[in-house]
Design a protein around this motif. Structure first.
Motif, PDB file in Angstrom:
ATOM      1  N   ILE A  59       0.827  -1.195   0.000  1.00 29.12           N
ATOM      2  CA  ILE A  59       0.000   0.000   0.000  1.00 29.12           C
ATOM      3  C   ILE A  59       0.867   1.252   0.000  1.00 29.12           C
ATOM      4  CG2 ILE A  59      -1.957  -1.143   1.102  1.00 29.12           C
ATOM      5  CD1 ILE A  59      -1.048   0.024   3.768  1.00 29.12           C
ATOM      6  N   THR A  60       0.281   2.361  -0.389  1.00 23.98           N
ATOM      7  CA  THR A  60       1.020   3.618  -0.498  1.00 23.98           C
ATOM      8  C   THR A  60       0.692   4.565   0.655  1.00 23.98           C
ATOM      9  OG1 THR A  60      -0.693   4.523  -1.942  1.00 23.98           O
ATOM     10  CG2 THR A  60       1.205   3.456  -3.000  1.00 23.98           C
ATOM     11  N   TYR A  61       0.348   3.994   1.788  1.00 23.57           N
ATOM     12  CA  TYR A  61       0.048   4.754   2.998  1.00 23.57           C
ATOM     13  C   TYR A  61       0.910   4.233   4.141  1.00 23.57           C
ATOM     14  CZ  TYR A  61      -4.239   5.986   0.502  1.00 23.57           C
ATOM     15  OH  TYR A  61      -5.129   6.436  -0.425  1.00 23.57           O
ATOM     16  N   SER A  62       1.088   5.073   5.153  1.00 20.68           N
ATOM     17  CA  SER A  62       1.755   4.607   6.371  1.00 20.68           C
ATOM     18  C   SER A  62       0.734   3.859   7.218  1.00 20.68           C
ATOM     19  CB  SER A  62       2.325   5.791   7.161  1.00 20.68           C
ATOM     20  OG  SER A  62       1.260   6.549   7.722  1.00 20.68           O
ATOM     21  N   MET A  63       1.205   3.100   8.188  1.00 17.70           N
ATOM     22  CA  MET A  63       0.280   2.381   9.058  1.00 17.70           C
ATOM     23  C   MET A  63      -0.514   3.363   9.920  1.00 17.70           C
ATOM     24  SD  MET A  63      -1.013  -0.524   9.361  1.00 17.70           S
ATOM     25  CE  MET A  63       0.076  -1.545   8.391  1.00 17.70           C
ATOM     26  N   ALA A  64       0.082   4.505  10.280  1.00 20.53           N
ATOM     27  CA  ALA A  64      -0.662   5.528  11.030  1.00 20.53           C
ATOM     28  C   ALA A  64      -1.831   6.054  10.188  1.00 20.53           C
ATOM     29  CB  ALA A  64       0.263   6.669  11.435  1.00 20.53           C
ATOM     30  N   GLN A  65      -1.594   6.258   8.891  1.00 24.11           N
ATOM     31  CA  GLN A  65      -2.684   6.702   8.015  1.00 24.11           C
ATOM     32  C   GLN A  65      -3.773   5.642   7.921  1.00 24.11           C
ATOM     33  OE1 GLN A  65       0.085   7.611   4.744  1.00 24.11           O
ATOM     34  NE2 GLN A  65      -0.967   9.598   4.564  1.00 24.11           N
ATOM     35  N   ILE A  66      -3.357   4.388   7.792  1.00 22.00           N
ATOM     36  CA  ILE A  66      -4.333   3.291   7.710  1.00 22.00           C
ATOM     37  C   ILE A  66      -5.179   3.261   8.985  1.00 22.00           C
ATOM     38  CG2 ILE A  66      -4.572   0.771   7.663  1.00 22.00           C
ATOM     39  CD1 ILE A  66      -3.950   2.053   4.941  1.00 22.00           C
ATOM     40  N   LYS A  67      -4.542   3.425  10.128  1.00 24.41           N
ATOM     41  CA  LYS A  67      -5.290   3.449  11.397  1.00 24.41           C
ATOM     42  C   LYS A  67      -6.268   4.615  11.428  1.00 24.41           C
ATOM     43  CE  LYS A  67      -1.903   0.923  14.094  1.00 24.41           C
ATOM     44  NZ  LYS A  67      -0.880   0.949  15.134  1.00 24.41           N
ATOM     45  N   SER A  68      -5.857   5.756  10.868  1.00 24.38           N
ATOM     46  CA  SER A  68      -6.763   6.915  10.851  1.00 24.38           C
ATOM     47  C   SER A  68      -7.961   6.680   9.927  1.00 24.38           C
ATOM     48  CB  SER A  68      -6.014   8.192  10.433  1.00 24.38           C
ATOM     49  OG  SER A  68      -5.761   8.212   9.038  1.00 24.38           O
ATOM     50  N   PHE A  69      -7.827   5.761   8.976  1.00 27.60           N
ATOM     51  CA  PHE A  69      -8.936   5.401   8.081  1.00 27.60           C
ATOM     52  C   PHE A  69      -9.856   4.361   8.718  1.00 27.60           C
ATOM     53  CE2 PHE A  69      -5.714   5.929   4.360  1.00 27.60           C
ATOM     54  CZ  PHE A  69      -5.774   7.302   4.458  1.00 27.60           C
ATOM     55  N   GLY A  70      -9.514   3.925   9.919  1.00 30.33           N
ATOM     56  CA  GLY A  70     -10.328   2.907  10.583  1.00 30.33           C
ATOM     57  C   GLY A  70      -9.722   1.520  10.496  1.00 30.33           C
ATOM     58  N   GLY A  71      -8.482   1.424  10.057  1.00 31.66           N
ATOM     59  CA  GLY A  71      -7.807   0.129   9.969  1.00 31.66           C
ATOM     60  C   GLY A  71      -7.720  -0.377   8.540  1.00 31.66           C
ATOM     61  N   TYR A  72      -6.977  -1.450   8.372  1.00 30.63           N
ATOM     62  CA  TYR A  72      -6.794  -2.035   7.040  1.00 30.63           C
ATOM     63  C   TYR A  72      -8.052  -2.813   6.655  1.00 30.63           C
ATOM     64  CZ  TYR A  72      -4.831  -4.210   2.999  1.00 30.63           C
ATOM     65  OH  TYR A  72      -4.620  -4.588   1.700  1.00 30.63           O
ATOM     66  N   LYS A  73      -8.486  -2.654   5.426  1.00 29.10           N
ATOM     67  CA  LYS A  73      -9.682  -3.331   4.931  1.00 29.10           C
ATOM     68  C   LYS A  73      -9.273  -4.507   4.050  1.00 29.10           C
ATOM     69  CE  LYS A  73     -12.421   0.037   6.435  1.00 29.10           C
ATOM     70  NZ  LYS A  73     -11.775   0.628   7.560  1.00 29.10           N
ATOM     71  N   LEU A  74      -9.831  -5.668   4.348  1.00 29.28           N
ATOM     72  CA  LEU A  74      -9.581  -6.884   3.585  1.00 29.28           C
ATOM     73  C   LEU A  74     -10.930  -7.494   3.254  1.00 29.28           C
ATOM     74  CD1 LEU A  74      -7.268  -8.917   2.723  1.00 29.28           C
ATOM     75  CD2 LEU A  74      -7.873 -10.173   4.789  1.00 29.28           C
ATOM     76  N   SER A  75     -11.057  -8.053   2.069  1.00 25.02           N
ATOM     77  CA  SER A  75     -12.354  -8.619   1.694  1.00 25.02           C
ATOM     78  C   SER A  75     -12.722  -9.782   2.616  1.00 25.02           C
ATOM     79  CB  SER A  75     -12.342  -9.086   0.241  1.00 25.02           C
ATOM     80  OG  SER A  75     -11.655 -10.306   0.108  1.00 25.02           O
ATOM     81  N   LEU A  76     -13.997  -9.891   2.888  1.00 26.77           N
ATOM     82  CA  LEU A  76     -14.495 -10.992   3.712  1.00 26.77           C
ATOM     83  C   LEU A  76     -14.195 -12.324   3.041  1.00 26.77           C
ATOM     84  CD1 LEU A  76     -15.962 -11.890   6.256  1.00 26.77           C
ATOM     85  CD2 LEU A  76     -18.128 -11.580   5.034  1.00 26.77           C
ATOM     86  N   ASP A  77     -14.232 -12.353   1.718  1.00 21.30           N
ATOM     87  CA  ASP A  77     -13.926 -13.575   0.980  1.00 21.30           C
ATOM     88  C   ASP A  77     -12.509 -14.061   1.296  1.00 21.30           C
ATOM     89  OD1 ASP A  77     -14.489 -15.630  -0.990  1.00 21.30           O
ATOM     90  OD2 ASP A  77     -13.148 -14.529  -2.340  1.00 21.30           O
ATOM     91  N   LYS A  78     -11.552 -13.133   1.323  1.00 23.02           N
ATOM     92  CA  LYS A  78     -10.164 -13.523   1.666  1.00 23.02           C
ATOM     93  C   LYS A  78     -10.089 -14.032   3.103  1.00 23.02           C
ATOM     94  CE  LYS A  78      -7.364 -11.486  -1.698  1.00 23.02           C
ATOM     95  NZ  LYS A  78      -6.884 -12.492  -2.617  1.00 23.02           N
ATOM     96  N   TRP A  79     -10.765 -13.327   4.023  1.00 24.21           N
ATOM     97  CA  TRP A  79     -10.738 -13.737   5.429  1.00 24.21           C
ATOM     98  C   TRP A  79     -11.327 -15.140   5.585  1.00 24.21           C
ATOM     99  CZ3 TRP A  79      -8.398 -11.424   9.480  1.00 24.21           C
ATOM    100  CH2 TRP A  79      -8.656 -11.946  10.741  1.00 24.21           C
ATOM    101  N   LEU A  80     -12.475 -15.376   4.962  1.00 26.15           N
ATOM    102  CA  LEU A  80     -13.123 -16.692   5.060  1.00 26.15           C
ATOM    103  C   LEU A  80     -12.254 -17.785   4.442  1.00 26.15           C
ATOM    104  CD1 LEU A  80     -16.806 -15.712   4.230  1.00 26.15           C
ATOM    105  CD2 LEU A  80     -15.841 -16.278   6.476  1.00 26.15           C
ATOM    106  N   THR A  81     -11.614 -17.479   3.323  1.00 26.90           N
ATOM    107  CA  THR A  81     -10.713 -18.443   2.688  1.00 26.90           C
ATOM    108  C   THR A  81      -9.562 -18.790   3.623  1.00 26.90           C
ATOM    109  OG1 THR A  81     -11.259 -17.691   0.463  1.00 26.90           O
ATOM    110  CG2 THR A  81      -9.150 -18.815   0.737  1.00 26.90           C
ATOM    111  N   ALA A  82      -8.975 -17.762   4.251  1.00 32.31           N
ATOM    112  CA  ALA A  82      -7.862 -17.999   5.176  1.00 32.31           C
ATOM    113  C   ALA A  82      -8.316 -18.865   6.350  1.00 32.31           C
ATOM    114  CB  ALA A  82      -7.305 -16.668   5.671  1.00 32.31           C
ATOM    115  N   CYS A  83      -9.480 -18.557   6.906  1.00 27.78           N
ATOM    116  CA  CYS A  83     -10.002 -19.346   8.033  1.00 27.78           C
ATOM    117  C   CYS A  83     -10.219 -20.796   7.625  1.00 27.78           C
ATOM    118  CB  CYS A  83     -11.305 -18.747   8.552  1.00 27.78           C
ATOM    119  SG  CYS A  83     -11.088 -17.191   9.429  1.00 27.78           S
TER     120      CYS A  83
END
Length: 122
Positions: A59-83
């Motif tokens: 990504i082209t943001y710092s982790m502080a910026q990502i936190k200010s956006f409410g955290g990193y967003k990942l698709s539910l499909d990816k999360w479910l696949t990982a689980c």
């Protein structure tokens, strides 16, 4: 078939992260077929033990910026696949995020409950 949203530049950035991971966790990374929904399987170069399935995001943001956006967003499909991969194989799944200020990772498994938000592509 679902459209790919990955550019040549994305693949080059991902390759740099993979090279670092192979060094940091003495391993070889095997690119997974698209049907697995995650990027790689890391395997220990000494014991051949499977270390983790990984999903890499650059990504082209710092982790502080990502936190200010409410955290990193990942698709539910990816999360479910990982689980599901973790449940079936017992192999951990990691999300690796290369931000402008460092390389970060988190475990993706079914013991954590993600916050569900609507965003992005459908």
């Amino acid at each position: 078939m679902r459209e790919l949203f990955e550019s040549k530049n994305d693949r080059e950035n991902e390759a740099k992260v993979v090279k670092f991971l192979e060094y940091a966790w003495p391993s070889v990374a095997y690119k997974l077929p698209i049907k697995y929904h995650l990027d790689y399987l890391l395997q220990n170069i000494v014991t051949d033990e499977n270390i983790a399935f990984i999903e890499i995001k650059c990504i082209t943001y710092s982790m502080a910026q990502i936190k200010s956006f409410g955290g990193y967003k990942l698709s539910l499909d990816k999360w479910l696949t990982a689980c599901k991969l973790h449940d079936v194989t017992g192999i951990p799944c990691h999300l690796i995020v290369r931000a402008t200020d460092g390389l970060f990772y988190c475990d993706m498994d079914n013991t954590q409950r993600p916050e569900i938000v609507i965003f992005g592509r459908t």
